[in-house]
Design an enzyme around this catalytic site. Structure first.
Site, short mmCIF file in Angstrom:
data_model
loop_
_atom_site.label_atom_id
_atom_site.label_comp_id
_atom_site.label_asym_id
_atom_site.label_seq_id
_atom_site.Cartn_x
_atom_site.Cartn_y
_atom_site.Cartn_z
N TYR A 142 0.82 -1.21 0.00
CA TYR A 142 0.00 0.00 0.00
C TYR A 142 0.86 1.27 0.00
O TYR A 142 0.46 2.29 -0.53
CB TYR A 142 -0.90 0.05 1.24
N LYS A 189 2.97 -15.36 2.25
CA LYS A 189 3.24 -16.06 1.00
C LYS A 189 4.75 -16.31 0.98
O LYS A 189 5.48 -15.88 0.08
CB LYS A 189 2.76 -15.19 -0.19
N ASP A 221 -3.03 -18.16 0.02
CA ASP A 221 -3.99 -18.85 -0.85
C ASP A 221 -4.70 -19.97 -0.09
O ASP A 221 -5.92 -20.14 -0.16
CB ASP A 221 -3.32 -19.36 -2.14
N ASP A 245 -6.44 -7.08 4.15
CA ASP A 245 -7.57 -6.41 3.50
C ASP A 245 -8.46 -7.46 2.83
O ASP A 245 -9.68 -7.47 3.01
CB ASP A 245 -7.03 -5.42 2.45
N ASP A 249 -12.38 -9.17 4.23
CA ASP A 249 -13.64 -9.11 3.47
C ASP A 249 -14.20 -10.52 3.30
O ASP A 249 -15.40 -10.76 3.43
CB ASP A 249 -13.43 -8.49 2.08
C1 IPM Z 1 -10.40 -1.09 4.08
C2 IPM Z 1 -10.61 -0.46 2.73
C3 IPM Z 1 -9.43 0.43 2.41
C4 IPM Z 1 -8.19 -0.45 2.35
C5 IPM Z 1 -9.58 1.26 1.13
C6 IPM Z 1 -10.84 2.10 1.13
C7 IPM Z 1 -8.38 2.12 0.86
O1 IPM Z 1 -10.82 -1.43 1.76
O2 IPM Z 1 -10.28 -0.37 5.08
O3 IPM Z 1 -10.34 -2.33 4.15
O4 IPM Z 1 -7.90 -1.06 1.30
O5 IPM Z 1 -7.49 -0.53 3.36
MN MN Z 2 -10.94 -3.47 2.51
#
Ligand code: IPM
Ligand code: MN
Length: 372
Positions: A142, A189, A221, A245, A249
């Site tokens: 990032y 990884k 993975d 990240d 999710d």
């Molecule tokens: C999160 C979001 C952020 C990230 C984005 C909005 C930059 O997806 O907080 O998980 O990738 O960290």
């Molecule tokens: Mn995110």
């Protein structure tokens, strides 16, 4: 306790979900005799529109001079498909994390019994899942050097980590595991990436300080697969920025909706609390956004200041709303008229009437914020 809280509602559904968290915090302050003050500041697309910058100087100042930050969401489709955009809303969030040194992002994932049928995963796979993801937040790909060749045909993003950056979050993850199920899984990884091999070495060194915590390793993975095959194997997951990240999710599916996942981002000096979901622009202003992730982020804020009874009250209110199906459409199979603010009204009312054991859906005048 006196707490001065910076509120950065941001874009899309950010303002409407944050508003519900504030209602809950105000009710908590009233009930427990605290003084919480809220200072609003713009961030993201809305800040670009107002000032040209996704993180105006003034907003950063507000964050630096308050005790904690409550963050909504960031992002606007008008920037998403424009690779030539010079400024992007997301830069506001990334700069905020970096400037405030918020290196550890803690994302709890839990399967609520009342919502188990909402997950596309099978009940016996997810029931009892309780994971805490420790995602590194201020390093890695990032923030590494970015490059685009002049002819526009080649691009790169560098993934850099130092032993110091790895060790400081590893210590937090192991400490957390000590008060949980005594297990840390490092997701990396290491079969391919040098930076991942450094994570393994440093994490092993840190593990030596915590002999009561078991450490194991998973390639990312495989971890992505294990997360839906057998999520109960996880206690604390420790991982770098981008893997965290993605995996968080994915993990949100276990809870039944991404609208439930809260997070805390902490550093040496500052702390910020934000839902893990994005700005969900399609839902903006429709009253369908789930405010629970924001409300649970407020509970994490309270815990950060050792206000445990207060946080528990907030969590109980959330559990009650789930049990009574006073929830937004993403998780509601019973009623179709429960809006974002009605969920907030219920939580607020529950906190103000903690002894009312007669709460049920019929007793609540949805929209009027009263319980009779
Ligand atoms: C999160 C979001 C952020 C990230 C984005 C909005 C930059 O997806 O907080 O998980 O990738 O960290
Ligand atoms: Mn995110």
């Amino acid at each position: 306790m006196k707490l001065n809280i910076a509120v950065l509602p941001g874009d899309g559904i950010g303002p409407e979900v944050t508003e519900q968290a504030i209602k809950a915090l105000k009710a908590i302050a009233m009930e427990f005799d605290h003084t919480f003050t809220f200072t609003y500041a713009p961030v993201g697309a809305i800040a670009i529109d107002e000032t040209g910058s996704p993180l105006p100087e003034k907003t950063l100042k507000v964050c630096e001079t308050t005790d904690a930050i409550l963050f909504g969401a960031i992002g606007d489709p008008k920037y998403d498909n424009d690779p030539s955009a010079k400024v992007r809303p997301e830069q506001g969030l990334l700069q905020l994390r970096k400037s405030l040194g918020l290196f550890a992002n803690i994302r709890p994932v839990k399967a609520y019994d009342t919502l188990i049928e909402k997950s596309p995963l099978k009940r016996n796979i997810i029931k009892g899942t309780d994971i805490s993801i420790y995602r590194e937040l201020t390093g890695g790909i990032y923030f590494g050097e970015k490059y685009l060749s002049e002819d526009g045909h080649t691009a790169s993003d560098l993934c850099v980590y130092s032993t110091y950056e790895i060790a400081r979050i590893a210590h937090l993850a192991f400490k957390a595991a000590q008060s949980r199920n005594h297990k840390v899984t490092l997701v990396d990884k290491a079969n391919v990436l040098e930076s991942s091999r450094l994570w393994r070495r440093v994490t092993k060194e840190v593990a030596a300080y915590y002999p009561d915590v078991e450490l194991d390793f998973l390639f990312v993975d495989n971890a992505a697969m294990q997360m839906i095959l057998n999520p109960k194997q996880f206690d604390v997951i420790l991982t770098e920025n981008m893997f965290g990240d993605i995996i968080s999710d994915e993990a949100s599916v276990i809870g039944g909706s991404i609208g439930l996942l809260a997070s805390a981002s902490v550093g040496e000096k500052y702390a910020m609390f934000e839902p893990i979901h994005g700005s969900y622009p399609q839902a903006k202003g429709k009253g369908i956004a789930n405010p629970i992730a924001s409300i649970l982020s407020a509970a994490m804020l309270l815990e950060h200041f050792e206000l445990h009874a207060e946080a528990l009250m907030l969590r109980n209110a959330v559990e009650k709303s789930l049990k009574l199906h006073i929830t937004t459409p993403d998780i509601n199979t019973k009623y179709d008229n429960v809006t974002t603010s009605k969920v907030g009204d219920f939580i607020e009312d529950y906190i103000s009437n903690p002894k009312d054991t007669n709460l049920n859906f019929k007793n609540i005048h949805l929209g009027q914020s009263t319980i009779i």
